[in-house]
Design an enzyme around this catalytic site. Sequence first.
Site, PDB file in Angstrom:
ATOM      1  N   LYS A 196     -13.960  -9.495 -12.276  1.00  0.00           N
ATOM      2  CA  LYS A 196     -14.575 -10.722 -11.760  1.00  0.00           C
ATOM      3  C   LYS A 196     -15.906 -10.991 -12.451  1.00  0.00           C
ATOM      4  CE  LYS A 196     -11.501 -12.241  -9.276  1.00  0.00           C
ATOM      5  NZ  LYS A 196     -10.654 -11.722 -10.362  1.00  0.00           N
ATOM      6  N   HIS A 208     -16.285  12.706 -18.174  1.00  0.00           N
ATOM      7  CA  HIS A 208     -15.348  12.676 -19.300  1.00  0.00           C
ATOM      8  C   HIS A 208     -15.657  11.523 -20.257  1.00  0.00           C
ATOM      9  CE1 HIS A 208     -12.730  15.812 -17.600  1.00  0.00           C
ATOM     10  NE2 HIS A 208     -13.068  15.292 -16.436  1.00  0.00           N
ATOM     11  N   CYS A 249       8.702 -21.118   6.838  1.00  0.00           N
ATOM     12  CA  CYS A 249       9.297 -22.316   7.428  1.00  0.00           C
ATOM     13  C   CYS A 249       8.215 -23.271   7.924  1.00  0.00           C
ATOM     14  CB  CYS A 249      10.199 -21.929   8.589  1.00  0.00           C
ATOM     15  SG  CYS A 249      11.388 -20.648   8.219  1.00  0.00           S
ATOM     16  N   LYS A 273      -5.931 -20.894 -15.522  1.00  0.00           N
ATOM     17  CA  LYS A 273      -5.522 -20.448 -14.188  1.00  0.00           C
ATOM     18  C   LYS A 273      -4.168 -19.764 -14.223  1.00  0.00           C
ATOM     19  CE  LYS A 273      -5.900 -19.888  -9.806  1.00  0.00           C
ATOM     20  NZ  LYS A 273      -6.810 -18.841  -9.355  1.00  0.00           N
ATOM     21  N   GLY A 315       9.644 -17.825  12.311  1.00  0.00           N
ATOM     22  CA  GLY A 315       9.471 -16.435  12.695  1.00  0.00           C
ATOM     23  C   GLY A 315      10.794 -15.707  12.845  1.00  0.00           C
ATOM     24  N   ARG A 338       5.153 -24.859   1.111  1.00  0.00           N
ATOM     25  CA  ARG A 338       5.374 -23.558   1.740  1.00  0.00           C
ATOM     26  C   ARG A 338       6.642 -22.877   1.244  1.00  0.00           C
ATOM     27  NH1 ARG A 338       2.528 -23.473   6.910  1.00  0.00           N
ATOM     28  NH2 ARG A 338       4.092 -22.093   7.800  1.00  0.00           N
TER      29      ARG A 338
END
Length: 609
Positions: free
Chosen positions: A486, A505, A2, A604, A100, A27
Amino acid sequence: MCGIVGAIAQRNVIEILVEGLRRLEYRGYDSAGVAVVDNSARLKVQKTPGKVAALEGLLATDPVYGKLGIAHTRWATHGVPNEVNAHPHVSGEIAVVHNGIIENHNELRVFLQGEGYVFESETDTEVIGHLIHHLVQQTGNLVDAVAMAVSRFDGAYALAVVSSDDPEVLVGVRHGSPLVLGVGIEENFLASDQMALRQVTDRFVFLEEDDLVEIRREGFVIRNGSGEIVQRTVTRLTDNSDAVGKGPYRHYMIKEIYEQPAALQATFQGRITDKRVIPEALGLGAADLLQRAEHIHIVACGTSYHAGMVARYWIEAWAGIPCQVEVASEYRYRKVVVPANTLFVSISQSGETADTLAALRSGAGDGYLGSLTICNVPNSSLVRESDLALMTAAGAEIGVASTKAFTTQLVALQIFAIALAKYRGLPQAEEQELVQALHLLPDLCRQVLELDPLIEATFESYVEKQHALFLGRGEQFPIALEGALKLKEVSYIHAEAYPAGELKHGPLALVDDHMPVVAVAPTNELLEKLKSNLHEVQARGGKLYVFADSKAGFKNEDGFTLINLPHMPKSLEPILYTIPLQLLAYHVAVMKGTDVDQPRNLAKSVTVE
């Protein structure tokens, strides 16, 4: 996720409030609303399900004006998205917006109903307005009433409160959810994110935990949780480009690596208290799905797949239920056996990853209990099509190689795992230990980032290497996979990762003095076994580079380069041991002269097969 905006000024604040909401649309939300105290000291409220554009339509048809107001975008946790459940909520002359969860809202609701209050919504927020209204009748003072009210709340919250009986004050308070004060000239502002206010000010006070702020046009007073008046630093933000600019950094990748302390904190804020995870923060209906889930299937691609692999350790250890992790591009093309009461969990930074989205769509007909997505982009396809969405707070990630998106995914998955475990008898003491560790995460992350110059100097020799081997055990094996990925992505050095116990292994045949081996070695129950694996590498002349806990007992010697990390809670190790591997990959790529932010052949968001 929120959003809160508040303003008190000498001018009409409606445009400030609406523009602030627009800036918070990233958001994610399902309804929007405003409340202003007009020039006749009357409270005017407009709210609607849907987007800010729908609210603008309402305001165009029925304009409201005022010099004091609050606004909100809501992500439903209690009650479906509709006009009644949308914020602001009103009790008499009081209007409130809230981010919250108020965990003890049922208890407070019963008390307030006994005092004659009638509840219209399904939200936990409505108890806030009614309790403040009740206490104003006793104190005669809005600020005192808010202070008394928050002392009775359990949970995490950020609040903005106004009253038509006191049109000269805006009150804000935060506990476990962010809130920032914007400082102007004869006008001041409040928001859950400074981005909402950059159009009106560049000066901000970042309120601290349990701060209560009394805001007037001419200034503000901040009281801490003990009620003492305190001074907080006013910070001037000079980078007007915010997340889309590089600021002082050479590349987006390194900027985003350094943004991780704030991103990690933003991801857990509002979802945990000092001692507990708040399951309702996962969304409307989360409690029912979490209680009924007996199996978890996680589906993802690339870096997000590695996050899912780490989460499996947490889910099975803490919640005690089986967890299966699948590569989405494989999952969608095979017949999947779905046990009864299985929750489908997808992970994607963009929410548009084609294979993951196709897996969700194909899995919908396979008898899953429901679906949850871990995602960084609100209103993306995965968010819209999943039953629940747990949003990360990484913010814009421009670099193709994911960094802060990965670590925030791990935080979100840890919150999910703890919430899942709560319904399966996780002892309160263990939950408290895990949650308190999360609160330590941002500071520990900063300590790890201080190793950056040492990492850059240590891995200068990697520029000439063609191959690298990464080793880890337990939940560090997925971190080794992520470290190898990465390095491959940005430096074009061939890198592989293995569980350290698998050396004999096959991979041990590759080890010689030309094959650098990177290992991650926290002080966990597998440390002694890992040490034995590393001795095998040394015996074959391999060059070891070990990221180890400062208490692990390693030392630098010929063929063994040690980089000590701070001691940390075990639950944080996968998150924090990722960061030096990100720095390693970045610096090697820079020294090789590759395009760090846009590696060749990569995109991206992978929106095709």
